[in-house]
Design an enzyme around this catalytic site. Structure first.
Site, PDB file in Angstrom:
ATOM      1  CG  HIS A  40      -2.071  -0.956   1.048  1.00  0.00           C
ATOM      2  ND1 HIS A  40      -2.684  -1.592   2.102  1.00  0.00           N
ATOM      3  CD2 HIS A  40      -2.710  -1.393  -0.066  1.00  0.00           C
ATOM      4  CE1 HIS A  40      -3.645  -2.366   1.642  1.00  0.00           C
ATOM      5  NE2 HIS A  40      -3.678  -2.269   0.336  1.00  0.00           N
ATOM      6  CD  GLU A 123      -3.845 -10.467   7.667  1.00  0.00           C
ATOM      7  OE1 GLU A 123      -3.073  -9.499   7.667  1.00  0.00           O
ATOM      8  OE2 GLU A 123      -4.086 -11.147   8.691  1.00  0.00           O
ATOM      9  CB  THR A 158      -1.195 -10.303  10.894  1.00  0.00           C
ATOM     10  OG1 THR A 158      -1.341  -9.562   9.682  1.00  0.00           O
ATOM     11  CG2 THR A 158      -1.237 -11.781  10.601  1.00  0.00           C
ATOM     12  CB  CYS A 186       2.179  -9.752  12.967  1.00  0.00           C
ATOM     13  SG  CYS A 186       3.762  -9.051  12.575  1.00  0.00           S
ATOM     14  CB  SER A 214      -0.816   2.392   4.157  1.00  0.00           C
ATOM     15  OG  SER A 214      -0.346   1.876   5.371  1.00  0.00           O
TER      16      SER A 214
END
Ligand code: SF4
Length: 277
Positions: A40, A123, A158, A186, A214
């Site tokens: 992004h 995702e 994540t 994550c 983003s």
């Protein structure tokens, strides 16, 4: 006057790995297709288009190897690429793959799968495919109330916040008899956010660099706005304005997971030139 760059600013492991995979593939193949933008960040996407990586939205546009970006894709996309006789170059982040495996495992074990994340994020759209599109997506303790099943299995996008995830799991635990949870968050995102928050607290202004599209950069910007006197979200040094730095002592810089180090460097140098007159 002090200019400081936050720790963990910029590319995460998964994005760096995807870029390296694309670099290797571009040396090997004449034409390469990226299923959605590789990251992004419009500047990086443009740079890679010039190198021969064409962004496609549908497989009809591809007639060569197809690169899967770090966000991953649903299983059907792999099948469709293979059916067309095209090669898959898989740059899905290993941490995202792990979440996909857990989503499939929960689905196979008969749980009602719940994905904690943003419905629109690529995702999450990929995770849904690993549950045969039966999973429900929730993103807050409030939305947890919509889950009515007695056996529930949870995986997480994540890049979600640990705090919000914990609160949402707490809500589910109040009502659900059998709850199986895979914490697939994550820590790259969390570490980047923590470092940005710390730097924002001791800065008069925060410059947040990253694609306007983003999600993780927008989140960083929010954190910086809450913790510093002033914050600005920019994509490149061209957007910097001189008057932002009038009377400012401490300047902090951070960047989203899709921002390459050369853009961070350029912003740093441009700020240094502005403040040094
Ligand atoms: S944020 Fe984490 S999970 Fe997502 S691409 Fe980067 S390393 Fe992988």
């Amino acid at each position: 006057m002090k200019i400081e760059i936050a720790e963990n600013a910029g590319f995460c492991y998964g994005v760096m790995r995807a870029i390296e995979i694309a670099n290797r593939a571009l040396k090997e193949y004449k034409s390469l297709y990226s299923f959605g933008p590789i990251i992004h960040n419009p500047q990086v996407v443009e740079e890679y288009e010039k190198k021969g990586l064409k962004v496609i939205e549908t497989l009809d546009e591809a007639d060569g190897p197809v690169l899967i970006r770090s966000h991953g894709v649903p299983p059907k996309v792999y099948e469709d690429i293979e059916k067309r006789g095209l090669k898959v170059i898989d740059a899905t982040c290993p941490f995202v793959k792990e979440a996909q495996r857990y989503a499939k495992q929960l689905y196979d074990e008969g749980y009602k799968v719940v994905i904690f994340g943003d419905n629109e994020h690529p995702e999450v759209k990929a995770h849904l495919g690993y549950t045969n599109y039966t999973a429900s997506v929730i993103n807050s303790p409030k939305t947890a109330a919509s889950i009515k099943a007695s056996r529930v299995g949870v995986v997480c996008q994540t890049t979600q916040s640990v705090e919000r995830f914990g609160l949402t799991i707490g809500e589910l635990a109040k009502r659900i008899r059998e709850l199986k949870v895979f914490n697939t968050i994550c820590d790259a995102t969390e570490k980047r956010q923590e470092a940005a928050k710390e730097l924002a607290k001791r800065s008069d202004i925060m410059i947040v660099i990253g694609g306007k599209n983003s999600a993780n950069t927008r989140k960083l910007y929010e954190i910086c706005k809450e913790n510093s006197r002033n914050a600005y979200h920019i994509e490149t040094e061209i957007e910097l304005e001189k008057n932002w730095f009038d009377g400012i002592e401490n300047i902090g810089i951070t960047a989203g997971a899709s921002t390459p180090s050369y853009i961070i460097e350029r912003v740093y140098k441009a700020i240094r030139d502005i403040v040094n007159g």
